[in-house]
Design a protein around this motif. Structure first.
Motif, PDB file in Angstrom:
ATOM      1  N   ALA A  50       0.822  -1.231   0.064  1.00 25.63           N
ATOM      2  CA  ALA A  50      -0.053   0.062  -0.065  1.00 25.63           C
ATOM      3  C   ALA A  50       1.041   1.361   0.017  1.00 25.63           C
ATOM      4  N   ARG A  51       0.101   2.372  -0.393  1.00 27.29           N
ATOM      5  CA  ARG A  51       0.979   3.616  -0.315  1.00 27.29           C
ATOM      6  C   ARG A  51      -0.217   4.624  -0.359  1.00 27.29           C
ATOM      7  N   ALA A  52       0.317   6.031  -0.204  1.00 22.86           N
ATOM      8  CA  ALA A  52      -0.647   6.990   0.217  1.00 22.86           C
ATOM      9  C   ALA A  52      -1.658   7.322  -1.170  1.00 22.86           C
ATOM     10  N   THR A  53      -1.076   6.951  -2.225  1.00 24.66           N
ATOM     11  CA  THR A  53      -1.872   7.249  -3.360  1.00 24.66           C
ATOM     12  C   THR A  53      -2.813   6.035  -3.928  1.00 24.66           C
ATOM     13  N   TYR A  54      -2.560   5.105  -3.167  1.00 22.71           N
ATOM     14  CA  TYR A  54      -3.436   3.520  -3.480  1.00 22.71           C
ATOM     15  C   TYR A  54      -4.811   3.803  -3.464  1.00 22.71           C
ATOM     16  N   ARG A  55      -5.528   3.430  -4.633  1.00 21.80           N
ATOM     17  CA  ARG A  55      -7.110   3.555  -4.730  1.00 21.80           C
ATOM     18  C   ARG A  55      -7.673   2.165  -4.608  1.00 21.80           C
ATOM     19  N   ASN A  56      -8.114   1.496  -3.459  1.00 20.99           N
ATOM     20  CA  ASN A  56      -8.811   0.530  -3.532  1.00 20.99           C
ATOM     21  C   ASN A  56     -10.314   0.720  -3.854  1.00 20.99           C
ATOM     22  N   PHE A  57     -11.164   0.016  -4.049  1.00 17.39           N
ATOM     23  CA  PHE A  57     -12.405   0.234  -4.448  1.00 17.39           C
ATOM     24  C   PHE A  57     -13.272  -0.915  -4.252  1.00 17.39           C
ATOM     25  N   TYR A  58     -14.759  -0.786  -3.852  1.00 23.63           N
ATOM     26  CA  TYR A  58     -15.795  -1.999  -3.658  1.00 23.63           C
ATOM     27  C   TYR A  58     -17.008  -1.206  -3.798  1.00 23.63           C
ATOM     28  N   TYR A  59     -17.972  -2.195  -3.987  1.00 22.09           N
ATOM     29  CA  TYR A  59     -19.553  -1.705  -4.278  1.00 22.09           C
ATOM     30  C   TYR A  59     -19.869  -1.161  -2.539  1.00 22.09           C
ATOM     31  N   PRO A  60     -20.866  -0.241  -2.818  1.00 23.81           N
ATOM     32  CA  PRO A  60     -21.189   0.253  -1.415  1.00 23.81           C
ATOM     33  C   PRO A  60     -21.817  -1.028  -0.216  1.00 23.81           C
ATOM     34  N   HIS A  61     -22.210  -1.860  -0.935  1.00 24.82           N
ATOM     35  CA  HIS A  61     -22.916  -3.022   0.128  1.00 24.82           C
ATOM     36  C   HIS A  61     -22.228  -4.148   0.507  1.00 24.82           C
ATOM     37  N   GLN A  62     -20.970  -4.048  -0.051  1.00 22.91           N
ATOM     38  CA  GLN A  62     -19.792  -5.191   0.155  1.00 22.91           C
ATOM     39  C   GLN A  62     -19.323  -5.084   1.540  1.00 22.91           C
ATOM     40  N   ARG A  63     -19.040  -5.942   2.319  1.00 26.53           N
ATOM     41  CA  ARG A  63     -18.532  -5.887   3.575  1.00 26.53           C
ATOM     42  C   ARG A  63     -17.533  -7.007   3.969  1.00 26.53           C
ATOM     43  N   TRP A  64     -17.332  -7.919   2.981  1.00 25.24           N
ATOM     44  CA  TRP A  64     -16.583  -9.159   3.471  1.00 25.24           C
ATOM     45  C   TRP A  64     -14.906  -8.589   3.393  1.00 25.24           C
ATOM     46  N   ALA A  65     -14.600  -7.564   2.848  1.00 32.20           N
ATOM     47  CA  ALA A  65     -13.139  -7.307   2.782  1.00 32.20           C
ATOM     48  C   ALA A  65     -12.834  -6.422   3.968  1.00 32.20           C
ATOM     49  N   PHE A  66     -11.532  -6.362   4.524  1.00 35.37           N
ATOM     50  CA  PHE A  66     -11.213  -5.791   5.656  1.00 35.37           C
ATOM     51  C   PHE A  66     -11.409  -4.342   5.775  1.00 35.37           C
ATOM     52  N   THR A  67     -12.682  -3.693   5.819  1.00 37.82           N
ATOM     53  CA  THR A  67     -13.047  -2.563   5.492  1.00 37.82           C
ATOM     54  C   THR A  67     -13.339  -1.781   7.082  1.00 37.82           C
ATOM     55  N   GLY A  68     -13.072  -0.350   7.327  1.00 33.99           N
ATOM     56  CA  GLY A  68     -13.338   0.356   8.491  1.00 33.99           C
ATOM     57  C   GLY A  68     -13.631   1.679   7.952  1.00 33.99           C
ATOM     58  N   LEU A  69     -13.498   2.663   9.007  1.00 29.18           N
ATOM     59  CA  LEU A  69     -13.653   3.958   8.785  1.00 29.18           C
ATOM     60  C   LEU A  69     -12.796   4.660   9.746  1.00 29.18           C
ATOM     61  N   ARG A  70     -12.619   6.197   9.157  1.00 30.76           N
ATOM     62  CA  ARG A  70     -12.080   7.239   9.924  1.00 30.76           C
ATOM     63  C   ARG A  70     -12.981   8.332   9.618  1.00 30.76           C
ATOM     64  N   LEU A  71     -13.371   9.114  10.770  1.00 31.77           N
ATOM     65  CA  LEU A  71     -14.293  10.471  10.489  1.00 31.77           C
ATOM     66  C   LEU A  71     -13.518  11.600  10.126  1.00 31.77           C
ATOM     67  N   ALA A  72     -14.389  12.322   9.211  1.00 32.23           N
ATOM     68  CA  ALA A  72     -14.035  13.847   8.909  1.00 32.23           C
ATOM     69  C   ALA A  72     -15.082  14.662   9.307  1.00 32.23           C
ATOM     70  N   TRP A  73     -14.718  15.942   9.392  1.00 33.26           N
ATOM     71  CA  TRP A  73     -15.653  16.995   9.408  1.00 33.26           C
ATOM     72  C   TRP A  73     -15.077  18.256   8.905  1.00 33.26           C
ATOM     73  N   ASP A  74     -16.038  19.268   8.608  1.00 27.59           N
ATOM     74  CA  ASP A  74     -15.524  20.424   7.957  1.00 27.59           C
ATOM     75  C   ASP A  74     -15.191  21.432   9.149  1.00 27.59           C
ATOM     76  N   GLN A  75     -14.030  21.971   8.862  1.00 28.15           N
ATOM     77  CA  GLN A  75     -13.637  23.003   9.820  1.00 28.15           C
ATOM     78  C   GLN A  75     -13.607  24.420   9.462  1.00 28.15           C
ATOM     79  N   PRO A  76     -14.356  25.299  10.216  1.00 27.06           N
ATOM     80  CA  PRO A  76     -14.511  26.815   9.697  1.00 27.06           C
ATOM     81  C   PRO A  76     -13.219  27.263   9.540  1.00 27.06           C
ATOM     82  N   SER A  77     -13.274  28.238   8.581  1.00 28.66           N
ATOM     83  CA  SER A  77     -11.921  28.767   7.811  1.00 28.66           C
ATOM     84  C   SER A  77     -11.430  29.748   8.968  1.00 28.66           C
ATOM     85  N   GLU A  78     -12.125  30.480   9.762  1.00 24.79           N
ATOM     86  CA  GLU A  78     -11.644  31.386  10.640  1.00 24.79           C
ATOM     87  C   GLU A  78     -10.945  30.572  11.773  1.00 24.79           C
ATOM     88  N   SER A  79     -11.222  29.494  11.947  1.00 26.62           N
ATOM     89  CA  SER A  79     -10.481  28.786  13.142  1.00 26.62           C
ATOM     90  C   SER A  79      -9.712  27.815  12.522  1.00 26.62           C
TER      91      SER A  79
END
Length: 511
Positions: free
Chosen positions: A377-406
């Motif tokens: 793997a590397r920072a540019t690596y693009r894996n891909f699956y269909y949105p319903h699939q979950r037998w792969a070793f998949t998880g998540l990391r959360l993100a959120w918008d940050q107001p520009s002034e802060s």
């Protein structure tokens, strides 16, 4: 192991690398029964025997068959072990791979040995042009992809047995899970570049490198854990349609989802099927085996969102040190559809079917899993699956918008500050570049320092300017423009400006 081919490599290096990569899947198959390697648990999976054969077929079809007067090991097997390359003729569709009881496992093993022998002889010629070099490295990376698929499919197969057998004594993984760090990191965004820069190997879908505009955003430093997921479940996460995309909610109802794949109740607790058999769910470990639909619903429940793949890559490039389990635990869902980058061109020839034709209705994942081969793997690596699939070793990391002034500057400029500070404080005598002091707060602080009784330079400079300002003004002449470099707050400059009322303009310049 890293399979990125060096700019210059010897024949011996290539052969050693080939042998190391090719030894990995037979090692994973060791200890599994003939029946384990022949069965297919669902249409998305393939039998272990098929993976062993297909990764050998790939070298034969993509490299060896290009040689003049080449004779395949068995022409019939070109149909049996072709995955999805339409240009190479007929093939057995994936849902029917488990029906192929012939060739036997022994015959597949012999086929694999013969292909390895022919490839080593081909490598020994030492006559690889740029295209052959790319296809060779592509074949190694393809083999590593199927090593992970082998484990995915074997876990699903074991999970279908009422005996709940363990495929291995312990989970095969390339490294230990990193402990959670807690917190978040803010990224200023701006105009950034993503995509592979053509240095070393990459799949064609990783390029070309291009510019993307990012608004300020934040990423959680840690992956979502099993404990986090259990709180989502306890709050009715799988029963609240307002959290789900329409297709996701329809899938929840159709499939009866109530927890991640492989989870089951054990009294008041949860347990999970793993490659080492059933285990109690570890609340601190990152959650695995969730679909894009589930990841999106969890993010909405948490009041956050999934990162775009550009946000993920920018963070991975600029601040990999602050994000735990960036690689090596789970592939992380993004909010980005799998689509071609601007200027995308598939690999020429038969390998053009490797990635590009799948760029519809799938979603990008970034990072890498515990089952991903080391260095793959590397920072540019693009894996891909269909949105319903979950037998792969998949998880998540959360993100959120940050107001520009802060938004805090925490990426490129922060990295530059860190590098300069370490370099300066490592010297003797120690030093720090003053350029890092002069943001708005630093400038205000410096102006306050100049007014202290102990700080005489400002008072001395002002006294000198009062003495020479009339003479300077006489020399300027009418209509002149005064340009001042390093003007600061321009307080002392006013002395000169008051003495030269005929100036046409004043241009202060400072960082």
């Amino acid at each position: 192991m890293n399979v990125h081919s060096p700019a210059r490599s010897t024949v011996e290096d290539d052969i050693a690398l080939f042998r190391r990569v090719r030894a990995a899947m037979p090692e994973l198959a060791k200890g599994l029964s003939v029946e384990d390697l022949a069965a297919q648990s669902m249409p998305d999976c393939s039998p272990g025997k098929w993976h062993l054969a297909h990764t050998s077929w790939f070298f034969e079809a993509m490299i060896l068959s290009r040689e003049p007067d080449y004779r395949p090991v068995d022409p019939r097997w070109q149909t049996l072990f072709n995955s999805y390359y339409e240009a190479l003729g007929e093939r057995v569709e994936r849902p029917e791979r488990g029906l192929m009881t012939r060739p036997s496992l022994d015959e597949v093993t012999a086929y694999r040995r013969e292909i390895d022998r022919r490839m080593i002889r081909w490598l020994g010629q030492g006559e690889m042009d740029a295209r052959s070099r790319y296809l060779f490295t592509l074949g190694l990376n393809h083999d590593q992809q199927h090593q992970e698929l082998f484990l995915m499919d074997m876990l699903h197969l074991m999970s279908r047995s009422p005996l709940e057998p363990a495929a291995y004594d312990r989970e095969p993984r390339s490294g230990p899970v990193e402990p959670a760090r807690g917190g978040e990191t803010v990224f200023a965004g701006g105009l950034v570049e993503i995509g592979h820069d053509a240095a070393g190997f990459a799949f064609d879908n990783e390029g070309p490198r291009h510019k993307v505009w990012l608004e300020p955003y934040a990423l959680a430093d840690d992956l979502v854990s099993n404990g986090d997921w259990m709180r989502f479940m306890a709050d009715g996460g799988y029963t609240r349609p307002e959290l789900w995309l329409s297709d996701g909610w329809a899938t929840v109802k159709t499939e009866g989802w109530t927890a991640p794949l492989y989870w089951s109740r054990d009294g008041e607790s949860w347990r999970v099927m793993t490659l080492a058999g059933p285990r109690a769910v570890d609340a601190d470990a990152p959650v695995r085996h969730v679909s894009l639909y589930e990841a999106d619903a969890y993010a909405r429940w948490a009041g956050k969102r999934l990162p775009t793949e550009a946000e993920w890559e920018h963070a991975a490039r600029t601040r990999p040190d602050v994000l735990s389990n960036l690689f090596g635990e789970v592939w992380q869902w993004t909010a980005s559809a799998y689509a071609p980058y601007p200027g995308f061109a598939p690999t020429e020839g038969t390998a053009s079917e490797y990635n590009g034709k799948f760029m519809a209705n799938q979603v990008v994942l970034r990072g890498g899993a515990f089952a991903t081969s080391e260095g793959h793997a590397r920072a540019t690596y693009r894996n891909f699956y269909y949105p319903h699939q979950r037998w792969a070793f998949t998880g998540l990391r959360l993100a959120w918008d940050q107001p520009s002034e802060s938004a805090r500057v925490t990426d490129d400029e922060s990295a530059g500050f860190r590098d300069d500070l370490i370099a300066g404080l490592s010297r003797s005598p120690k030093r720090t570049s003053p350029k890092w002091f002069y943001d708005a707060a630093g400038s205000d602080l410096f102006e306050a320092i100049t007014r202290l009784p102990e700080y005489y330079p400002t008072r001395q400079e002002a006294a000198l300017l009062r003495a020479v300002a009339p003479d300077w003004a006489a020399r300027f002449g009418p209509g002149a423009t005064m340009v001042e470099f390093g003007s600061g707050a321009s307080e002392k400059t006013r002395i000169v400006l008051d003495a030269a009322p005929d100036l046409a303009g004043y241009v202060p310049i400072d960082i």
